[in-house]
Design a protein around this motif. Sequence first.
Motif, PDB file in Angstrom:
ATOM      1  N   PRO B  66       3.412 -10.581  12.162  1.00  0.00           N
ATOM      2  CA  PRO B  66       3.281  -9.891  10.872  1.00  0.00           C
ATOM      3  C   PRO B  66       2.951 -10.886   9.761  1.00  0.00           C
ATOM      4  N   GLY B 216       9.080  -9.522   8.537  1.00  0.00           N
ATOM      5  CA  GLY B 216       8.390  -8.307   8.974  1.00  0.00           C
ATOM      6  C   GLY B 216       8.634  -8.038  10.444  1.00  0.00           C
ATOM      7  N   ILE B 241       4.179  -4.864  11.193  1.00  0.00           N
ATOM      8  CA  ILE B 241       4.547  -4.401   9.851  1.00  0.00           C
ATOM      9  C   ILE B 241       4.785  -5.635   8.989  1.00  0.00           C
ATOM     10  N   LYS B 244       8.619  -7.868   3.745  1.00  0.00           N
ATOM     11  CA  LYS B 244       8.839  -7.286   2.419  1.00  0.00           C
ATOM     12  C   LYS B 244       8.619  -8.336   1.323  1.00  0.00           C
ATOM     13  N   ASP B 485       9.268  -2.864   0.014  1.00  0.00           N
ATOM     14  CA  ASP B 485       8.809  -2.601   1.371  1.00  0.00           C
ATOM     15  C   ASP B 485       7.316  -2.280   1.316  1.00  0.00           C
ATOM     16  N   ASN B 486       6.500  -3.140   1.891  1.00  0.00           N
ATOM     17  CA  ASN B 486       5.050  -2.929   1.816  1.00  0.00           C
ATOM     18  C   ASN B 486       4.591  -1.711   2.588  1.00  0.00           C
ATOM     19  N   ASN B 487       5.405  -1.297   3.497  1.00  0.00           N
ATOM     20  CA  ASN B 487       5.031  -0.180   4.354  1.00  0.00           C
ATOM     21  C   ASN B 487       5.263   1.155   3.661  1.00  0.00           C
ATOM     22  N   THR B 488       6.468   1.289   3.088  1.00  0.00           N
ATOM     23  CA  THR B 488       6.833   2.562   2.479  1.00  0.00           C
ATOM     24  C   THR B 488       6.643   2.534   0.971  1.00  0.00           C
ATOM     25  N   GLU B 489       6.246   1.356   0.442  1.00  0.00           N
ATOM     26  CA  GLU B 489       6.070   1.206  -1.005  1.00  0.00           C
ATOM     27  C   GLU B 489       7.388   1.377  -1.746  1.00  0.00           C
TER      28      GLU B 489
END
Lengths: 373, 615
Positions: B66, B216, B241, B244, B485-489
């Motif tokens: 990641p 990640g 993923i 963060k 969290d870059n995934n869920t913003e």
Amino acid sequence: MSLFIDSTGFSYSRRILDALRVDPVLMLMLCILSIFGMMLLYSASGSNVDLMLRQLTRLTMALVLLVAVANIPPRVLKKISIWLYMGGVILLVAVMVYGEIGKGAQRWLDLGFIRFQPSEILKLAVPMVVASYLADRVLPVGWKELVVSVLLVSVPVLLIARQPDLGTAILVGSAGFFVLFLAGVRWKIMLSLGVLLSLMAPLLWKVALRDYQRDRILTLLNPESDPLGSGYHIIQSKIAIGSGGVYGKGWLNGTQSQLDFIPERSTDFIFSVFGEEFGFFGSILLIFLYLIIIYRGLYIAAHAPENFGRLLAGALSLTFFVYVFVNTGMVTGLLPVVGVPLPLISYGGTSMVTLMMGFGLIMSIRSSKRYLG
Amino acid sequence: MFKRVYLKDDFLESRLIRRRLIVSAGIVLVLIGIVVARLYVLQIVDYEHFSTLSDSNRIRIRALPPTRGLIYDRNGVVMANNLPAYRLEIVREQVEDMDETLSRLKHYIAYTDQDLDRFQLLSRRRRPFESIPLRLNLNDEEVARLAVNLHKFSGVEINARLTRNYPKGSHAVHALGYVGRIDVDDLSRVDEISYAGTSHIGKLGLEKYYETELHGTVGVQQVEVNAKGRTLRVLNETPPIPGKNLHLTIDSKLQEVAEQSFGEESGALVAINPNNGEILALVSMPIFDPNLFVNGVSYENYNELRDSPSRPLFNRALSGQYPPGSTAKPFFALAALEANVIDKDNTVTCKGFYRLPNEERKFRDWKKGGHGEMNMKNAITQSCDVYFYDLSYRLGIDKMSALLEQFGFGQKTNIDSTGERAGILPSREWKRKTEGIMWFPGETLNTGIGQGAFLVTPLQLANSIAALSLKGKRYRPRLVRSIKDNNTEELLETRVEIAGQYQLSKESNWTHIQDSMINVVHGLRGTAARISRGLKYKMAGKTGTSQVFGIAQDEEYDAETIAKNLRDHGLFISYAPAGKPRIAVAVIVENGGHGSSSAAPIARKVMDAYLLGKS
């Protein structure tokens, strides 16, 4: 194929085949096998069309030679057999002296326009000469005939084994042996020969076999002892065949073959590709085809008009069986790895030509006058 | 005599041959049967076994590392990111003559014997079609020079890989920490599967503390390979993923002001928001460039950093332990008032030394000749030692350490970083535990002026003065404000945690201490009076000086004649605006002499920058 099935044309096509002195049953089987072989070669070579075309050229040439040989009457064959034999042995000696080295063994003779292995001649010449010698003697063979025959067989066999080419040596040796066997060598003698041979086995192990040959036999007993070295071939081959399962992975879909895990996959190990891609059913079908050919050969032998034909046709059919048995045995891990191709399917010119000429001999015997009459 | 004559009898002979043919046919059938049985075993009985083997031959699992999370300061300034680092790589199978290629490459790019050794080592391990790095971290010029000439080489490639980068170099290095290549020690600590494919790991500071968040989740790729191991196609892929992002409490601008204020001096500064524990600046001087450590520091660089007498690698803010000196006095004064053993208006006469009853030993005041008549306010303002000897004697060590413990002395603040030390708050119990002997009254006096065994870290000192500014309410200090969290913003704020709350018995006790500390800065005779010029807000502070080595009874301390590295450390603690504090600062200047001249001006600059927006 319609040549045979079409009912109105049946007798017509039969007459053509008879005129060509071609046996329809054998011919049909050989053609089916060759088509199988082409398909398989396409897959095993990684869809290499060039390779297929070369094999097709050889096949055509081999079929022409088959018909040519089929048209030589048996009595002529019987007469020329001693000359063929002697010529073959001389060439073997020549190879020993002048031959080219390929893959670590001295087998090839380069005559400028053609390169070939004289040992191939002996595959036919040895059974021919032994058959012609024994045909005129009283059967079952006596001691004198036995000794002469054994000498006739063992001279080329030893020369070939020295090259070293164990596979061909076995094929030539067994061809000669089958003639003797059919000519009625007494069971007692064979038994004592067997005992003698097994007594000499330790000596042969040390003297007659080369290191790599001993390795192959040891590998057979325990391939996992050296999985990346000498055991690699056999392990990967077994994985390929086993993973084929009942129906196989499908043509061109064998992962072991397509991804290069099987070494020599278009030559000696082509049956592994077959087993992987066509599974148990496919393998059984292939073996069944071979069985038909062998039995047809034995049938022709049984119905031949004279001893020469009987012995030669029988011995050649049984030698063909040895090809099948040794090759399938070795790729399935039953027998040590010796260089015996899968007949009519493995890529490689000389063995294909020799085999077809062998069938030419069988067809010549079938077509001899008294047999037909 | 008869001789047996054998005549050829075609009928008998043909029967013999036929019999043999039939026997042969039987043997053929049996042997073919064996082969068929063998095929049955391989393809039907053992199918599962071989099928598995076949799959494990061709299917390989590849880890997709990641991307590491980014680090921002409180205003969105990038403190740590990932940049493509260019490396020169060679694919062995595409090179005809390796020696020739290597020597030709030398004309375009320099590589050391060390590079070559590693290249040759990897050449032996990796497969011929895999690319092997010859040089790492090419600079732009090298990349350009190579790129232009690349057509002259076959099998030579320039590849980019994301590598951790600290765009501001040495700026805030002790707050951030750094990442380095994973070593054997790291491997034993982390989950090997989630780090498959990851080459770097947090080694220090935030990078280490927040390793889990920053790293990640590893992705997985299922690929089909051929017998030589070359990847032919991707069968299946779970993308990684990314880690963060961290948003820090640190204000990069403030941090920079603080770093510059130190000049050539060594030391530490911690600025904290007393109302929530957010660290606004965390400085340890000197600083070093963490980018050196990302791809393995060279021996020369490392030796230079390690052997430097100013010890740049040492994080003084968290790990440095210093005697607090006079900066401890306001806390002891509060303790005395709270314990009600001293009236704030009682006076002590300072003649320059103090003697315990029935003892010969003199406890000196820093001011030769003494301060004269001193009440508490004056004693704090002028930092009279004799007053605090007397105060300590009356208060006793137990009550002293009890109150200071409530302000966080002698314990870790549990900041979200690594390497923090606890300092030492001396007490009877501590002495018994560590030295196994009883407490001596003289030690109480030394403790009372922040010397003796008493040790604090700059962070601890900052957190304690912050607590004092809030009448005893103490927060756990934090470097990270929120985690994205870059995934869920999703943006997750870190929790504001109260570490302790001291209950004043009388509010006026505290007010008196604060007044005294305001006087330190704003009073005419205050020890930090020199920084009050032009001060636009009300600052409360206390200077301190901590001894690097002990002075014998009758010796004089003379700053001029003493080697720089043996001079006293200057300290200053402060907060502002007094009454409604927004920032608390602790400063230590190593060997800076008196706190008023070395440390206090630095604190003023930082506070000005923060409260007035001036830099």
